[in-house]
Design a protein around this motif. Structure first.
Motif, PDB file in Angstrom:
ATOM      1  N   UNK A 177       0.817  -1.217   0.000  1.00  0.00           N
ATOM      2  CA  UNK A 177       0.000   0.000   0.000  1.00  0.00           C
ATOM      3  C   UNK A 177       0.853   1.270   0.000  1.00  0.00           C
ATOM      4  N   UNK A 178       2.045   1.195   0.581  1.00  0.00           N
ATOM      5  CA  UNK A 178       2.937   2.352   0.637  1.00  0.00           C
ATOM      6  C   UNK A 178       3.887   2.408  -0.555  1.00  0.00           C
ATOM      7  N   UNK A 179       3.796   1.404  -1.445  1.00  0.00           N
ATOM      8  CA  UNK A 179       4.661   1.382  -2.607  1.00  0.00           C
ATOM      9  C   UNK A 179       6.077   0.909  -2.324  1.00  0.00           C
ATOM     10  N   UNK A 180       6.307   0.337  -1.138  1.00  0.00           N
ATOM     11  CA  UNK A 180       7.634  -0.156  -0.765  1.00  0.00           C
ATOM     12  C   UNK A 180       7.918  -1.504  -1.439  1.00  0.00           C
ATOM     13  N   UNK A 181       6.850  -2.277  -1.659  1.00  0.00           N
ATOM     14  CA  UNK A 181       6.969  -3.620  -2.238  1.00  0.00           C
ATOM     15  C   UNK A 181       6.049  -3.696  -3.442  1.00  0.00           C
ATOM     16  N   UNK A 182       6.484  -4.342  -4.525  1.00  0.00           N
ATOM     17  CA  UNK A 182       5.625  -4.393  -5.722  1.00  0.00           C
ATOM     18  C   UNK A 182       4.365  -5.215  -5.485  1.00  0.00           C
ATOM     19  N   UNK A 183       3.275  -4.888  -6.166  1.00  0.00           N
ATOM     20  CA  UNK A 183       2.024  -5.639  -5.998  1.00  0.00           C
ATOM     21  C   UNK A 183       2.142  -7.055  -6.553  1.00  0.00           C
ATOM     22  N   UNK A 184       1.248  -7.921  -6.092  1.00  0.00           N
ATOM     23  CA  UNK A 184       1.217  -9.309  -6.548  1.00  0.00           C
ATOM     24  C   UNK A 184       0.779  -9.362  -8.008  1.00  0.00           C
ATOM     25  N   UNK A 185       1.449 -10.191  -8.790  1.00  0.00           N
ATOM     26  CA  UNK A 185       1.152 -10.358 -10.213  1.00  0.00           C
ATOM     27  C   UNK A 185       0.486 -11.719 -10.410  1.00  0.00           C
ATOM     28  N   UNK A 186      -0.830 -11.714 -10.621  1.00  0.00           N
ATOM     29  CA  UNK A 186      -1.579 -12.970 -10.751  1.00  0.00           C
ATOM     30  C   UNK A 186      -1.124 -13.779 -11.965  1.00  0.00           C
ATOM     31  N   UNK A 187      -0.792 -13.095 -13.045  1.00  0.00           N
ATOM     32  CA  UNK A 187      -0.334 -13.789 -14.255  1.00  0.00           C
ATOM     33  C   UNK A 187       0.977 -14.515 -13.991  1.00  0.00           C
ATOM     34  N   UNK A 188       1.873 -13.880 -13.240  1.00  0.00           N
ATOM     35  CA  UNK A 188       3.144 -14.509 -12.882  1.00  0.00           C
ATOM     36  C   UNK A 188       2.908 -15.724 -11.987  1.00  0.00           C
ATOM     37  N   UNK A 189       2.007 -15.575 -11.012  1.00  0.00           N
ATOM     38  CA  UNK A 189       1.700 -16.686 -10.106  1.00  0.00           C
ATOM     39  C   UNK A 189       1.138 -17.879 -10.880  1.00  0.00           C
ATOM     40  N   UNK A 190       0.276 -17.611 -11.856  1.00  0.00           N
ATOM     41  CA  UNK A 190      -0.289 -18.690 -12.669  1.00  0.00           C
ATOM     42  C   UNK A 190       0.804 -19.383 -13.479  1.00  0.00           C
ATOM     43  N   UNK A 191       1.715 -18.602 -14.037  1.00  0.00           N
ATOM     44  CA  UNK A 191       2.834 -19.183 -14.786  1.00  0.00           C
ATOM     45  C   UNK A 191       3.672 -20.090 -13.879  1.00  0.00           C
ATOM     46  N   UNK A 192       3.963 -19.625 -12.684  1.00  0.00           N
ATOM     47  CA  UNK A 192       4.733 -20.426 -11.731  1.00  0.00           C
ATOM     48  C   UNK A 192       3.967 -21.689 -11.346  1.00  0.00           C
ATOM     49  N   UNK A 193       2.663 -21.560 -11.115  1.00  0.00           N
ATOM     50  CA  UNK A 193       1.844 -22.710 -10.717  1.00  0.00           C
ATOM     51  C   UNK A 193       1.854 -23.780 -11.799  1.00  0.00           C
TER      52      UNK A 193
END
Length: 387
Positions: free
Chosen positions: A198-214
């Motif tokens: 929320x503070x922009x310190x860490x990048x948001x979760x990428x659902x497309x990347x997670x699906x590729x990894x899965x």
């Protein structure tokens, strides 16, 4: 039997489980775990304990004497099968050579090791207490004493390349591990990770990347001889988690300790998520729990949620027998669009012969997720619920 050990050395940024980083009341709390086991001994009066699972938190922070005390208390107050599966969740930094050798002499016969990643930058970004070298060292030594080891790995970490994820898997395979539990990095409310994003310190979760990894995870584990028997769990035949499979197949269980949940088929209960309140209540010989009686719709929904996550699927025969024609018609009606979309399928049941304790759906019509539907299973299941 699940025993929650609510202590950790430090807080992982993604974790929303109940724990404390203060060990001041550890001795007192262990005695209360013993007392709760004694207070609840009649709850499983006609049942036999098949599995014992030390979860947390970080159960490997307990001494071997404390773990043995809890195991002895279970044996003294409950009927236990001849060779129960007894699992200890552990962090690599707690598993020294001496500790591994001592554990191998104890009744504990299964280790669940929280590796998460074999890369230093990932571990630091998650605020894990161990480092990459400790993860590799502990697996090198633990596999010499334990056949039944599972490790946790997290995928979908922002900016993690497919090649890096593949290297994590190859490293796990190189140790001859027989079980892997793997989860997508998720953002739980009120965690440090949630705040950082929320503070922009860490990048948001990428659902497309997670699906590729899965998808890569499923492909690689299958090639290595693992069975993808539950959405997040991959085991070699004869090395499925008996404890977790019992949850998914609706067996009764007792949860001991702060925040632990229990289930007896008709009711679900959960203990207070506060160490001080838990201790205070148990010392008064009062159970600090909230009890919910499950409606028929609740029980149906729970079976749909858990069944669709496994290779055994949801048995239409079981729905008809246990819940009746209205529930069966509801399921058939609402699952039709997902079948047409190739996310669900109707097929014959399966049986894994090595897993004799499993409830077989052989020769039954079962509703299961397809490969395309597996990653979306929670959302699909919720659409099939009886409201």
């Amino acid at each position: 039997m699940y025993i929650h050990i609510p202590f950790c050395k430090q807080a992982c940024f993604y974790c929303d489980f109940h724990f404390s980083t203060s060990m001041k009341r550890k001795d007192e709390l262990v005695q209360c775990l013993v007392k709760e086991l004694e207070l609840r001994k009649n709850e499983l009066e006609n049942l036999v304990v098949e599995t014992i699972y030390f979860g947390g938190g970080t159960p490997s922070l307990l001494t071997l004497d404390e773990l043995q005390l809890l195991i002895d208390t279970i044996y003294s107050n409950y009927k236990v099968v001849g060779n129960p599966e007894i699992t200890l969740e552990a962090n690599p930094d707690d598993l020294s050579s001496a500790v591994i050798k001592e554990l191998a002499k104890s009744p504990i016969n299964r280790l669940s090791i929280g590796v998460q990643s074999f890369f230093e930058d990932d571990l630091k970004s998650m605020n894990r207490a161990h480092n990459a070298d400790e993860a590799k060292r502990c697996l090198q030594e633990a596999t010499q004493y334990f056949d039944n080891i599972t490790i946790d790995l997290i995928y979908g970490i922002p900016n993690m390349s497919l090649e890096k994820w593949n290297q994590n898997l190859e490293m796990a395979f190189s140790f001859g591990i027989n079980h892997i539990s793997s989860y997508a990095l998720t953002v739980e409310p009120k965690t440090a990770l949630d705040t950082f994003i929320n503070k922009g310190i860490y990048p948001p979760i990428d659902e497309a990347l997670a699906l590729q990894h899965f998808n890569h995870l499923v492909e690689k584990t299958t090639a290595e001889g693992f069975v993808h028997y539950e959405i997040s769990n991959f085991g070699k035949p004869a090395f499925f988690s008996k404890h977790n499979t019992s949850y998914w197949q609706g067996k009764p269980y007792i949860g001991i300790g702060p925040s632990a949940h229990s289930f007896n088929k008709q009711q679900r209960s959960w203990n207070v998520s506060n160490n001080a309140k838990y201790i205070q209540s148990i010392q008064k010989k009062e159970l600090p729990n909230t009890v919910e009686t499950l409606s028929e719709a609740d029980q149906f929904n729970e079976y749909i949620m858990t069944g669709l996550r496994t290779i055994w699927g949801v048995s239409l025969e079981r729905i008809a027998v246990e819940f009746g024609p209205l529930f069966l018609q509801h399921l058939e009606k609402h699952s039709e669009k997902y079948i047409n979309q190739g996310l669900l399928e109707l097929s014959n049941g399966v049986e894994i012969s090595e897993e004799k304790y499993l409830q077989s759906t052989l020769n039954q019509s079962v509703l299961k997720t397809t490969q395309s539907g597996k990653f979306l299973v929670d959302g699909i299941a919720s659409e099939l619920f009886m409201i």
